[in-house]
Design an enzyme around this catalytic site. Structure first.
Site, PDB file in Angstrom:
ATOM      1  N   LYS A   1      37.143   4.942 -22.750  1.00  0.00           N
ATOM      2  CA  LYS A   1      36.278   4.282 -21.773  1.00  0.00           C
ATOM      3  C   LYS A   1      36.081   2.842 -22.226  1.00  0.00           C
ATOM      4  O   LYS A   1      35.543   2.589 -23.314  1.00  0.00           O
ATOM      5  CB  LYS A   1      34.942   5.009 -21.676  1.00  0.00           C
ATOM      6  CG  LYS A   1      33.944   4.315 -20.763  1.00  0.00           C
ATOM      7  CD  LYS A   1      32.689   5.140 -20.569  1.00  0.00           C
ATOM      8  CE  LYS A   1      31.694   4.402 -19.687  1.00  0.00           C
ATOM      9  NZ  LYS A   1      30.475   5.187 -19.455  1.00  0.00           N
TER      10      LYS A   1
ATOM     11  N   LYS B   1      39.211   5.446 -18.385  1.00  0.00           N
ATOM     12  CA  LYS B   1      38.299   4.808 -17.441  1.00  0.00           C
ATOM     13  C   LYS B   1      38.118   3.346 -17.783  1.00  0.00           C
ATOM     14  O   LYS B   1      37.881   3.058 -18.962  1.00  0.00           O
ATOM     15  CB  LYS B   1      36.947   5.542 -17.501  1.00  0.00           C
ATOM     16  CG  LYS B   1      35.850   4.892 -16.696  1.00  0.00           C
ATOM     17  CD  LYS B   1      34.556   5.604 -16.916  1.00  0.00           C
ATOM     18  CE  LYS B   1      33.472   4.846 -16.163  1.00  0.00           C
ATOM     19  NZ  LYS B   1      32.161   5.309 -16.459  1.00  0.00           N
TER      20      LYS B   1
ATOM     21  N   CYS C   1      25.053  11.278 -20.676  1.00  0.00           N
ATOM     22  CA  CYS C   1      24.863   9.929 -21.209  1.00  0.00           C
ATOM     23  C   CYS C   1      23.379   9.601 -21.136  1.00  0.00           C
ATOM     24  O   CYS C   1      22.636  10.251 -20.410  1.00  0.00           O
ATOM     25  CB  CYS C   1      25.666   8.909 -20.412  1.00  0.00           C
ATOM     26  SG  CYS C   1      25.795   7.313 -21.262  1.00  0.00           S
TER      27      CYS C   1
ATOM     28  N   GLU D   1      41.265   7.053 -30.034  1.00  0.00           N
ATOM     29  CA  GLU D   1      40.055   7.639 -29.432  1.00  0.00           C
ATOM     30  C   GLU D   1      40.379   9.002 -28.823  1.00  0.00           C
ATOM     31  O   GLU D   1      39.633   9.973 -28.994  1.00  0.00           O
ATOM     32  CB  GLU D   1      39.497   6.722 -28.324  1.00  0.00           C
ATOM     33  CG  GLU D   1      38.718   5.517 -28.822  1.00  0.00           C
ATOM     34  CD  GLU D   1      37.294   5.884 -29.253  1.00  0.00           C
ATOM     35  OE1 GLU D   1      36.968   7.084 -29.338  1.00  0.00           O
ATOM     36  OE2 GLU D   1      36.515   4.949 -29.513  1.00  0.00           O
TER      37      GLU D   1
ATOM     38  N   CYS E   1      22.150   6.283 -20.570  1.00  0.00           N
ATOM     39  CA  CYS E   1      21.811   4.975 -19.989  1.00  0.00           C
ATOM     40  C   CYS E   1      20.999   5.057 -18.697  1.00  0.00           C
ATOM     41  O   CYS E   1      20.242   4.146 -18.390  1.00  0.00           O
ATOM     42  CB  CYS E   1      23.065   4.122 -19.784  1.00  0.00           C
ATOM     43  SG  CYS E   1      24.273   4.850 -18.672  1.00  0.00           S
TER      44      CYS E   1
ATOM     45  N   TYR F   1      35.256   7.711  -5.561  1.00  0.00           N
ATOM     46  CA  TYR F   1      34.288   7.650  -4.463  1.00  0.00           C
ATOM     47  C   TYR F   1      34.972   7.844  -3.116  1.00  0.00           C
ATOM     48  O   TYR F   1      34.315   7.911  -2.092  1.00  0.00           O
ATOM     49  CB  TYR F   1      33.514   6.315  -4.530  1.00  0.00           C
ATOM     50  CG  TYR F   1      32.821   6.185  -5.872  1.00  0.00           C
ATOM     51  CD1 TYR F   1      31.629   6.854  -6.113  1.00  0.00           C
ATOM     52  CD2 TYR F   1      33.405   5.461  -6.918  1.00  0.00           C
ATOM     53  CE1 TYR F   1      31.021   6.797  -7.362  1.00  0.00           C
ATOM     54  CE2 TYR F   1      32.808   5.402  -8.167  1.00  0.00           C
ATOM     55  CZ  TYR F   1      31.620   6.068  -8.377  1.00  0.00           C
ATOM     56  OH  TYR F   1      31.028   6.033  -9.622  1.00  0.00           O
TER      57      TYR F   1
ATOM     58  N   ARG G   1      27.702  -3.474 -23.319  1.00  0.00           N
ATOM     59  CA  ARG G   1      28.047  -2.219 -23.993  1.00  0.00           C
ATOM     60  C   ARG G   1      29.242  -2.356 -24.933  1.00  0.00           C
ATOM     61  O   ARG G   1      29.878  -1.385 -25.302  1.00  0.00           O
ATOM     62  CB  ARG G   1      28.374  -1.149 -22.938  1.00  0.00           C
ATOM     63  CG  ARG G   1      27.288  -0.920 -21.900  1.00  0.00           C
ATOM     64  CD  ARG G   1      27.392   0.471 -21.316  1.00  0.00           C
ATOM     65  NE  ARG G   1      26.669   0.654 -20.065  1.00  0.00           N
ATOM     66  CZ  ARG G   1      25.360   0.739 -19.932  1.00  0.00           C
ATOM     67  NH1 ARG G   1      24.569   0.619 -20.998  1.00  0.00           N
ATOM     68  NH2 ARG G   1      24.803   0.921 -18.745  1.00  0.00           N
TER      69      ARG G   1
ATOM     70  N   SER H   1      33.616   2.404  -9.672  1.00  0.00           N
ATOM     71  CA  SER H   1      32.917   1.779  -8.551  1.00  0.00           C
ATOM     72  C   SER H   1      33.522   0.436  -8.143  1.00  0.00           C
ATOM     73  O   SER H   1      33.710   0.180  -6.954  1.00  0.00           O
ATOM     74  CB  SER H   1      31.442   1.609  -8.907  1.00  0.00           C
ATOM     75  OG  SER H   1      31.286   0.885 -10.112  1.00  0.00           O
TER      76      SER H   1
ATOM     77  N   CYS I   1      23.144   3.342 -23.827  1.00  0.00           N
ATOM     78  CA  CYS I   1      23.622   4.736 -23.803  1.00  0.00           C
ATOM     79  C   CYS I   1      23.154   5.565 -25.003  1.00  0.00           C
ATOM     80  O   CYS I   1      23.760   6.593 -25.329  1.00  0.00           O
ATOM     81  CB  CYS I   1      25.145   4.751 -23.694  1.00  0.00           C
ATOM     82  SG  CYS I   1      25.733   3.907 -22.207  1.00  0.00           S
TER      83      CYS I   1
HETATM   84  C1  PBG Z   1      27.383   6.053 -17.860  1.00  0.00           C
HETATM   85  C2  PBG Z   1      28.476   5.814 -16.891  1.00  0.00           C
HETATM   86  C3  PBG Z   1      28.874   4.615 -16.274  1.00  0.00           C
HETATM   87  C4  PBG Z   1      29.893   4.941 -15.362  1.00  0.00           C
HETATM   88  C5  PBG Z   1      30.077   6.304 -15.462  1.00  0.00           C
HETATM   89  N1  PBG Z   1      29.214   6.826 -16.428  1.00  0.00           N
HETATM   90  C6  PBG Z   1      28.336   3.245 -16.400  1.00  0.00           C
HETATM   91  C7  PBG Z   1      28.532   2.488 -17.626  1.00  0.00           C
HETATM   92  O1  PBG Z   1      29.153   2.917 -18.591  1.00  0.00           O
HETATM   93  O2  PBG Z   1      28.003   1.380 -17.659  1.00  0.00           O
HETATM   94  C8  PBG Z   1      30.599   3.979 -14.440  1.00  0.00           C
HETATM   95  C9  PBG Z   1      31.208   4.585 -13.226  1.00  0.00           C
HETATM   96  C10 PBG Z   1      31.629   3.623 -12.170  1.00  0.00           C
HETATM   97  O3  PBG Z   1      31.586   2.385 -12.320  1.00  0.00           O
HETATM   98  O4  PBG Z   1      32.012   4.122 -11.108  1.00  0.00           O
HETATM   99  N2  PBG Z   1      27.592   5.544 -19.127  1.00  0.00           N
END
Ligand code: PBG
Length: 330
Positions: free
Chosen positions: A200, A253, A120, A238, A122, A318, A222, A279, A130
């Site tokens: 995603k 995700k 990616c 998708e 970003c 995590y 985003r 996260s 991104c």
């Molecule tokens: C990169 C990416 C992100 C996450 C994984 N790859 C951040 C986003 O899309 O803003 C998030 C992972 C997480 O929150 O644990 N694009």
């Protein structure tokens, strides 16, 4: 038959019986640990919003990966925090990118673990989006789709040349899985699998990660490229497109707020399904546990089990390191 002939509690009476009738399993084999790598040496910066997680330099990262492999965790996914950022994310696709250095060091240490890389832009663009930006016909600065594809291919190729075992595009540009598959094949990496972040969603639950990866968008959000949360049918489109373009593993995700998407995907598609326990899902439990409001281990294992029950085979989480220890003991 119903009560009193049928008594559901009969099969719950003892721990051994409960184990025997359990329909879903959770194993260390299902876990993938996300790790953050930055320049320097001897670095182990605690990530405030994600207790127990760190930004590592390459040397300390190798130590951490060794520990994970010793605990039986089969895979890590790497995120890079570069020295410098620019509008076109150059630090993502140069051959001595921080993620490439990390892969080479892990491979040089001969650690038996699958090294996945997040592909990616970003983390590498100064605007935090991104892909590259262009003012569109509505007068809005937005990520350019097709121009970004070439950069993602370059990034995936740099990771492949450094020795990555799998690449995971997370940018949500249209056509990126096909472009990366072709780029890899043309360069001879026909056997390198792609784990596609297929469904995603634009999510508030990425908040803590953006601190960890130092990648918040500097303006806007985003939602012009990540999926809109209400859409389940669109998620199936998708995923189907990513499969057509050559994905080997598909991902949903976040995980917990999207268990219905995981279930629908698992009913519909035969590829292995990954889910990203992101996260925010992790930090919510951590924060409540720190206040004594929730039992972290039980809440974590229940969360992971629910993601497996919904139909995911593998979970990016995590908790991978802690769960490996918890599962070994229990
Ligand atoms: C990169 C990416 C992100 C996450 C994984 N790859 C951040 C986003 O899309 O803003 C998030 C992972 C997480 O929150 O644990 N694009």
């Amino acid at each position: 038959m119903s009560f009193p002939q049928t008594r559901m509690r009969r099969l719950r009476a003892t721990p051994a019986l409960r184990r025997m009738v359990r329909e879903t399993t959770l194993s260390v084999d299902d876990l993938i640990m996300p790790l953050f790598v930055r320049p320097g040496s001897g670095v182990r910066n605690a990530i405030a919003s994600m207790p127990g997680n760190f930004q590592f330099s390459v040397d300390t990262l190798v130590e951490e990966v060794k520990e994970l492999a010793d605990l039986g965790v089969p895979a890590v996914i790497l995120f890079g925090i570069p020295e410098t950022k620019d509008p076109i994310g150059t630090s993502a696709y140069i051959q001595d990118a921080i993620v490439c250095k990390a892969i080479e060091a892990i491979k040089a240490a001969k650690i038996d673990i699958c090294v996945i890389t997040d592909v990616c832009m970003c983390e590498y663009t100064d605007h935090g989006h991104c892909g590259t930006l262009k003012t569109n016909r509505r007068g809005v600065r937005d990520v350019e789709n097709d121009a970004t594809l070439g950069l993602l291919v370059k990034e995936a190729l740099a990771h492949a040349r450094a020795g990555a075992d799998m690449v995971a595009p997370s940018d949500m540009m249209d056509g990126r899985v096909g472009a990366i598959r072709k780029g890899l094949d043309d360069a001879g990496f026909t056997d390198l699998p792609i784990m596609a972040y297929s469904a995603k969603f634009a999510s508030a639950f990425y908040g803590p990660f953006r601190d960890a990866a130092e990648s918040p968008p500097q303006f806007g959000d985003r939602s012009s490229y990540q999926m809109d949360s209400p859409n389940a049918r669109e998620a199936m489109r998708e995923i189907a497109l990513d499969i057509e373009e050559g994905a080997d593993i598909i991902m949903v995700k976040p995980a917990l707020p999207y268990l219905d998407i995981i279930r629908a995907a698992s009913d519909r598609f035969d590829l292995p399904i990954a889910a990203y326990n992101v996260s925010g899902e992790f930090s919510m439990v951590k924060a409540a546990a720190e206040r004594g409001w929730i039992d972290e281990k039980r809440a974590a294992l229940e969360s992971l089990m629910s993601i497996r029950r919904a139909g995911a085979k593998m979970i990016l989480t995590y908790w991978a390191k802690d769960a490996a220890k918890w599962l070994a003991k229990s």
